[in-house]
Design an enzyme around this catalytic site. Structure first.
Site, mmCIF file in Angstrom:
data_model
loop_
_atom_site.group_PDB
_atom_site.id
_atom_site.type_symbol
_atom_site.label_atom_id
_atom_site.label_comp_id
_atom_site.label_asym_id
_atom_site.label_seq_id
_atom_site.Cartn_x
_atom_site.Cartn_y
_atom_site.Cartn_z
ATOM 1 N N ASP A 1 -5.909 8.196 59.152
ATOM 2 C CA ASP A 1 -4.995 7.097 58.848
ATOM 3 C C ASP A 1 -3.664 7.330 59.579
ATOM 4 O OD1 ASP A 1 -3.259 5.338 57.682
ATOM 5 O OD2 ASP A 1 -3.811 5.817 55.617
ATOM 6 N N CYS B 1 -11.593 0.073 57.001
ATOM 7 C CA CYS B 1 -10.631 1.149 56.725
ATOM 8 C C CYS B 1 -9.932 0.820 55.414
ATOM 9 C CB CYS B 1 -9.639 1.329 57.881
ATOM 10 S SG CYS B 1 -8.610 -0.119 58.212
ATOM 11 N N ARG C 1 -6.723 0.843 61.635
ATOM 12 C CA ARG C 1 -7.919 1.392 62.281
ATOM 13 C C ARG C 1 -9.041 0.387 62.450
ATOM 14 N NH1 ARG C 1 -8.464 6.071 58.047
ATOM 15 N NH2 ARG C 1 -7.494 4.388 56.845
HETATM 16 P P1 4NP Z 1 -5.509 1.348 57.878
HETATM 17 O O1 4NP Z 1 -4.065 2.015 57.662
HETATM 18 O O2 4NP Z 1 -6.336 1.731 56.671
HETATM 19 O O3 4NP Z 1 -5.996 2.005 59.125
HETATM 20 O O4 4NP Z 1 -5.292 -0.139 58.013
HETATM 21 C C1 4NP Z 1 -3.307 1.800 56.505
HETATM 22 C C2 4NP Z 1 -2.569 0.659 56.373
HETATM 23 C C3 4NP Z 1 -1.775 0.465 55.245
HETATM 24 C C4 4NP Z 1 -1.720 1.441 54.270
HETATM 25 C C5 4NP Z 1 -2.464 2.592 54.410
HETATM 26 C C6 4NP Z 1 -3.264 2.779 55.521
HETATM 27 N N1 4NP Z 1 -0.880 1.265 53.119
HETATM 28 O O5 4NP Z 1 -0.798 2.184 52.318
HETATM 29 O O6 4NP Z 1 -0.287 0.196 52.982
#
Ligand code: 4NP
Length: 163
Positions: free
Chosen positions: A128, A10, A16
């Site tokens: 997300d 992800c 995720r």
């Molecule tokens: P992930 O979610 O891609 O599912 O781990 C996110 C975690 C952090 C961020 C964006 C999405 N961020 O912008 O820091």
């Protein structure tokens, strides 16, 4: 026989994909298939490198008895494409980034999106949840539980046909 190696990807590797890793490991254990698979996760970015999973994601996962234990790391394109059999992104943006990292047709053939394996759900992305509320985290887990079951049945079916 060699283990089938799967990498879930992800953006940040704190919501995720660590959940996909934990859900997949739990489902494989339920199906008594743990010894046939190696499961890991990574992020397109290294923003959260070294961090545990997001505490909100952990809480929601824990309610369903999934323990998120992985530590965030960025995708290492050369090594990961060499080492993994399947590299599975969570949304279209992840897929664009992964296709850009792929160097060969063999690399490209390893790529798929998590919702390709959905059984019950028609969503085409695992959205997300980072900037949203509880519902987003629950939806991630609903989609992942369903898609992991679909992924396991596809992989096991494929192995049966190949043997
Ligand atoms: P992930 O979610 O891609 O599912 O781990 C996110 C975690 C952090 C961020 C964006 C999405 N961020 O912008 O820091």
């Amino acid at each position: 026989m060699d283990k089938t190696k799967i990498l879930f990807v992800c953006l940040g590797n704190i919501c995720r994909s660590p959940s996909a890793e934990a859900v997949m490991k739990a489902k494989l254990s339920e199906h008594k298939l743990s010894d046939k698979y190696y499961i890991d996760s990574a992020g397109i970015t290294g923003y959260h490198e070294g961090d545990s999973a997001d505490s909100r994601m952990m809480q929601h996962a824990k309610k369903r008895a999934f323990q998120l234990t992985s530590i965030s790391r960025p995708v290492k394109a050369k090594d990961d494409f060499a080492n993994f059999d399947f590299i599975i992104g969570m949304d279209d943006s992840n897929m664009t980034d992964l296709f850009n990292l792929a160097q060969t047709d063999a690399d490209i053939s390893k790529l798929s999106k998590m919702t390709d394996y959905s059984i019950k759900f028609s969503e085409t992305n695992v959205p997300d949840p980072y900037y949203g509320g509880s519902q987003g985290f629950e939806l991630v887990l609903d989609l992942l539980e369903d898609a992991c079951e679909g992924l396991i049945s596809q992989l096991e079916e494929h192995k049966k046909k190949g043997s």
